[in-house]
Motif scaffolding. Structure first.
Motif, PDB file in Angstrom:
ATOM      1  N   VAL A 171       0.833  -1.194   0.000  1.00 42.06           N
ATOM      2  CA  VAL A 171       0.000   0.000   0.000  1.00 42.06           C
ATOM      3  C   VAL A 171       0.874   1.253   0.000  1.00 42.06           C
ATOM      4  O   VAL A 171       1.881   1.306   0.711  1.00 42.06           O
ATOM      5  CB  VAL A 171      -0.928   0.009   1.236  1.00 42.06           C
ATOM      6  CG1 VAL A 171      -1.755   1.284   1.281  1.00 42.06           C
ATOM      7  CG2 VAL A 171      -1.838  -1.208   1.226  1.00 42.06           C
ATOM      8  N   ILE A 172       0.462   2.263  -0.772  1.00 45.72           N
ATOM      9  CA  ILE A 172       1.172   3.524  -0.851  1.00 45.72           C
ATOM     10  C   ILE A 172       0.284   4.656  -0.352  1.00 45.72           C
ATOM     11  O   ILE A 172      -0.842   4.829  -0.835  1.00 45.72           O
ATOM     12  CB  ILE A 172       1.622   3.840  -2.296  1.00 45.72           C
ATOM     13  CG1 ILE A 172       2.336   2.636  -2.933  1.00 45.72           C
ATOM     14  CG2 ILE A 172       2.507   5.080  -2.323  1.00 45.72           C
ATOM     15  CD1 ILE A 172       3.595   2.210  -2.242  1.00 45.72           C
ATOM     16  N   HIS A 173       0.790   5.410   0.609  1.00 46.77           N
ATOM     17  CA  HIS A 173       0.146   6.645   1.076  1.00 46.77           C
ATOM     18  C   HIS A 173       1.175   7.761   0.918  1.00 46.77           C
ATOM     19  O   HIS A 173       2.075   7.885   1.754  1.00 46.77           O
ATOM     20  CB  HIS A 173      -0.283   6.546   2.534  1.00 46.77           C
ATOM     21  CG  HIS A 173      -1.338   5.532   2.809  1.00 46.77           C
ATOM     22  ND1 HIS A 173      -1.052   4.236   3.165  1.00 46.77           N
ATOM     23  CD2 HIS A 173      -2.693   5.617   2.773  1.00 46.77           C
ATOM     24  CE1 HIS A 173      -2.180   3.559   3.354  1.00 46.77           C
ATOM     25  NE2 HIS A 173      -3.192   4.377   3.117  1.00 46.77           N
ATOM     26  N   ILE A 179       4.145  -2.646   3.547  1.00 50.59           N
ATOM     27  CA  ILE A 179       4.131  -3.994   2.970  1.00 50.59           C
ATOM     28  C   ILE A 179       3.564  -4.949   4.009  1.00 50.59           C
ATOM     29  O   ILE A 179       4.018  -4.966   5.162  1.00 50.59           O
ATOM     30  CB  ILE A 179       5.553  -4.437   2.570  1.00 50.59           C
ATOM     31  CG1 ILE A 179       6.175  -3.425   1.605  1.00 50.59           C
ATOM     32  CG2 ILE A 179       5.524  -5.832   1.954  1.00 50.59           C
ATOM     33  CD1 ILE A 179       7.643  -3.657   1.342  1.00 50.59           C
ATOM     34  N   GLY A 180       2.568  -5.727   3.632  1.00 53.27           N
ATOM     35  CA  GLY A 180       1.983  -6.706   4.544  1.00 53.27           C
ATOM     36  C   GLY A 180       2.970  -7.800   4.885  1.00 53.27           C
ATOM     37  O   GLY A 180       4.002  -7.962   4.227  1.00 53.27           O
ATOM     38  N   GLU A 181       2.644  -8.605   5.893  1.00 51.53           N
ATOM     39  CA  GLU A 181       3.559  -9.650   6.337  1.00 51.53           C
ATOM     40  C   GLU A 181       2.878 -11.007   6.475  1.00 51.53           C
ATOM     41  O   GLU A 181       3.414 -11.913   7.095  1.00 51.53           O
ATOM     42  CB  GLU A 181       4.188  -9.258   7.675  1.00 51.53           C
ATOM     43  CG  GLU A 181       3.181  -8.969   8.773  1.00 51.53           C
ATOM     44  CD  GLU A 181       3.833  -8.549  10.077  1.00 51.53           C
ATOM     45  OE1 GLU A 181       5.079  -8.403  10.112  1.00 51.53           O
ATOM     46  OE2 GLU A 181       3.106  -8.360  11.071  1.00 51.53           O
ATOM     47  N   SER A 182       1.695 -11.145   5.880  1.00 55.25           N
ATOM     48  CA  SER A 182       0.937 -12.385   6.078  1.00 55.25           C
ATOM     49  C   SER A 182       1.259 -13.471   5.060  1.00 55.25           C
ATOM     50  O   SER A 182       0.909 -14.627   5.256  1.00 55.25           O
ATOM     51  CB  SER A 182      -0.568 -12.083   6.033  1.00 55.25           C
ATOM     52  OG  SER A 182      -0.911 -11.436   4.821  1.00 55.25           O
ATOM     53  N   VAL A 183       1.926 -13.123   3.961  1.00 56.26           N
ATOM     54  CA  VAL A 183       2.236 -14.095   2.906  1.00 56.26           C
ATOM     55  C   VAL A 183       3.743 -14.117   2.678  1.00 56.26           C
ATOM     56  O   VAL A 183       4.358 -13.067   2.474  1.00 56.26           O
ATOM     57  CB  VAL A 183       1.525 -13.747   1.585  1.00 56.26           C
ATOM     58  CG1 VAL A 183       1.852 -14.791   0.516  1.00 56.26           C
ATOM     59  CG2 VAL A 183       0.021 -13.652   1.786  1.00 56.26           C
ATOM     60  N   ILE A 190      11.507  -9.790  -3.210  1.00 59.41           N
ATOM     61  CA  ILE A 190      12.290  -9.082  -4.221  1.00 59.41           C
ATOM     62  C   ILE A 190      11.778  -7.647  -4.384  1.00 59.41           C
ATOM     63  O   ILE A 190      12.555  -6.682  -4.426  1.00 59.41           O
ATOM     64  CB  ILE A 190      12.226  -9.826  -5.569  1.00 59.41           C
ATOM     65  CG1 ILE A 190      12.992 -11.147  -5.489  1.00 59.41           C
ATOM     66  CG2 ILE A 190      12.777  -8.958  -6.708  1.00 59.41           C
ATOM     67  CD1 ILE A 190      12.788 -12.054  -6.678  1.00 59.41           C
ATOM     68  N   VAL A 191      10.455  -7.495  -4.457  1.00 59.64           N
ATOM     69  CA  VAL A 191       9.864  -6.170  -4.612  1.00 59.64           C
ATOM     70  C   VAL A 191      10.088  -5.330  -3.363  1.00 59.64           C
ATOM     71  O   VAL A 191      10.389  -4.131  -3.443  1.00 59.64           O
ATOM     72  CB  VAL A 191       8.361  -6.277  -4.944  1.00 59.64           C
ATOM     73  CG1 VAL A 191       7.691  -4.907  -4.920  1.00 59.64           C
ATOM     74  CG2 VAL A 191       8.166  -6.917  -6.314  1.00 59.64           C
ATOM     75  N   ALA A 192       9.967  -5.946  -2.184  1.00 54.11           N
ATOM     76  CA  ALA A 192      10.184  -5.219  -0.936  1.00 54.11           C
ATOM     77  C   ALA A 192      11.605  -4.654  -0.879  1.00 54.11           C
ATOM     78  O   ALA A 192      11.816  -3.506  -0.465  1.00 54.11           O
ATOM     79  CB  ALA A 192       9.930  -6.132   0.254  1.00 54.11           C
ATOM     80  N   THR A 193      12.582  -5.441  -1.292  1.00 53.69           N
ATOM     81  CA  THR A 193      13.972  -4.981  -1.306  1.00 53.69           C
ATOM     82  C   THR A 193      14.142  -3.793  -2.236  1.00 53.69           C
ATOM     83  O   THR A 193      14.816  -2.811  -1.901  1.00 53.69           O
ATOM     84  CB  THR A 193      14.911  -6.128  -1.741  1.00 53.69           C
ATOM     85  OG1 THR A 193      14.802  -7.201  -0.801  1.00 53.69           O
ATOM     86  CG2 THR A 193      16.352  -5.660  -1.798  1.00 53.69           C
ATOM     87  N   ALA A 194      13.506  -3.864  -3.402  1.00 57.41           N
ATOM     88  CA  ALA A 194      13.601  -2.759  -4.372  1.00 57.41           C
ATOM     89  C   ALA A 194      12.883  -1.512  -3.871  1.00 57.41           C
ATOM     90  O   ALA A 194      13.345  -0.381  -4.088  1.00 57.41           O
ATOM     91  CB  ALA A 194      13.028  -3.200  -5.713  1.00 57.41           C
ATOM     92  N   LEU A 195      11.759  -1.685  -3.195  1.00 57.00           N
ATOM     93  CA  LEU A 195      11.010  -0.541  -2.666  1.00 57.00           C
ATOM     94  C   LEU A 195      11.827   0.222  -1.628  1.00 57.00           C
ATOM     95  O   LEU A 195      11.770   1.457  -1.547  1.00 57.00           O
ATOM     96  CB  LEU A 195       9.695  -1.013  -2.046  1.00 57.00           C
ATOM     97  CG  LEU A 195       8.581  -1.387  -3.023  1.00 57.00           C
ATOM     98  CD1 LEU A 195       7.445  -2.100  -2.291  1.00 57.00           C
ATOM     99  CD2 LEU A 195       8.040  -0.158  -3.758  1.00 57.00           C
ATOM    100  N   THR A 202       9.617   6.074   2.619  1.00 58.06           N
ATOM    101  CA  THR A 202       9.876   5.253   3.794  1.00 58.06           C
ATOM    102  C   THR A 202       9.088   3.955   3.660  1.00 58.06           C
ATOM    103  O   THR A 202       7.948   3.967   3.187  1.00 58.06           O
ATOM    104  CB  THR A 202       9.455   5.968   5.090  1.00 58.06           C
ATOM    105  OG1 THR A 202       8.054   6.296   5.023  1.00 58.06           O
ATOM    106  CG2 THR A 202      10.256   7.252   5.273  1.00 58.06           C
ATOM    107  N   THR A 203       9.702   2.861   4.064  1.00 64.36           N
ATOM    108  CA  THR A 203       9.081   1.542   3.910  1.00 64.36           C
ATOM    109  C   THR A 203       8.923   0.862   5.260  1.00 64.36           C
ATOM    110  O   THR A 203       9.871   0.801   6.046  1.00 64.36           O
ATOM    111  CB  THR A 203       9.924   0.646   2.984  1.00 64.36           C
ATOM    112  OG1 THR A 203      10.076   1.280   1.714  1.00 64.36           O
ATOM    113  CG2 THR A 203       9.256  -0.705   2.783  1.00 64.36           C
ATOM    114  N   THR A 204       7.713   0.355   5.507  1.00 66.94           N
ATOM    115  CA  THR A 204       7.412  -0.348   6.754  1.00 66.94           C
ATOM    116  C   THR A 204       6.768  -1.689   6.441  1.00 66.94           C
ATOM    117  O   THR A 204       5.926  -1.773   5.537  1.00 66.94           O
ATOM    118  CB  THR A 204       6.448   0.475   7.634  1.00 66.94           C
ATOM    119  OG1 THR A 204       7.004   1.764   7.862  1.00 66.94           O
ATOM    120  CG2 THR A 204       6.204  -0.219   8.963  1.00 66.94           C
TER     121      THR A 204
END
Length: 254
Positions: A171-173, A179-183, A190-195, A202-204
């Motif tokens: 989700v972007i605000h 980034i969710g953590e349920s899956v 890979i996408v989380a690392t790039a984000l 800021t990424t949480t």
């Protein structure tokens, strides 16, 4: 164990193990070589320990050789990108099958912008890559079609978002990325690392609530097909600026 069945072509044997729970991974391959195979096998291995009480015996060499054999004997293009499904049973037996040939040469933002629906009370384990989760994703997609949508956003307790089309919600605000953590997913990682490498953002990583989707600028997810930006949820319409930007930073490794 073998049993017998009858269908339009007559009576034949079938393997009852096919009906048992299996673990799976959807993986991208080109030229018979699988991208990020090590990470896929590590995820299968940890899941096998949790559910079957033992690590898998799969090796990168064996799976790569099987993949090359599948592509060659199946007559698939060596230059196209294919998505293959690796299935692993408790006995240690595995299967590889091509389930899709990608329209995209690279891991990129897909053109489709699916319309989403909300499904409540989805208290089942998306976090584990099993046949149960795979079947539920397919069921939810079919359910979404009856609501004139293409995908389902599945909610658990307290309106927590478990998954978007079976994948981790992102989700972007404004400049805040959640980034969710349920899956657990190789592609989400890979996408989380790039984000995290995007400037001025800021990424949480934490649980996401439905109320956050209702005021988000973007909602997207990643799987073996690429990055998919959700187009709308009810009367809410999303953009895809960050999804596009991060897609340009990802290069899969063999």
């Amino acid at each position: 164990m073998e049993q017998w069945l009858i269908d339009g072509s007559g009576v034949s044997k079938y393997d009852t193990e096919e009906q048992e729970l299996f673990l799976y991974q959807h993986m991208r391959t080109k030229g018979g070589v699988i991208y990020h195979l090590k990470e896929h096998l590590q995820l299968l291995d940890s899941t096998s320990v949790k559910l079957f009480g033992q690590p898998s015996a799969l090796t990168e060499r064996a799976i790569n050789e099987s993949c090359k054999n599948l592509i060659t004997r199946g007559g698939y293009s060596e230059t196209a990108t294919h998505i293959i499904e690796l299935r692993l049973w408790q006995s240690g037996r595995y299967q590889l099958r091509v389930i899709e040939t990608s329209l995209y040469k690279e891991f990129s933002l897909r053109v489709m912008r699916p319309k989403a629906m909300v499904a409540e009370g989805c208290n089942y384990p998306f976090s584990q890559p099993t046949s149960a989760a795979l079947a539920m994703v397919n069921f939810m997609r079919q359910t979404a079609l009856t609501e004139q949508c293409q995908i389902a956003i599945c909610l658990g307790e307290n309106q927590a978002v478990l998954s978007v089309d079976g994948a981790t919600p992102i989700v972007i605000h404004g400049t805040e990325i959640t980034i969710g953590e349920s899956v657990t997913s190789v592609y989400s990682n890979i996408v989380a690392t790039a984000l995290k490498q995007l400037p001025n953002h800021t990424t949480t990583i934490r649980p996401i609530l439905l109320s956050e989707l209702e005021r988000a600028d973007e909602l997207f997810y990643a799987d073996a097909r690429g990055i998919t930006a959700v187009g709308s949820l009810g009367d809410i319409h999303y953009s895809d600026s960050v999804a596009y930007a991060v897609s340009k930073k990802i290069v899969l490794k063999k």
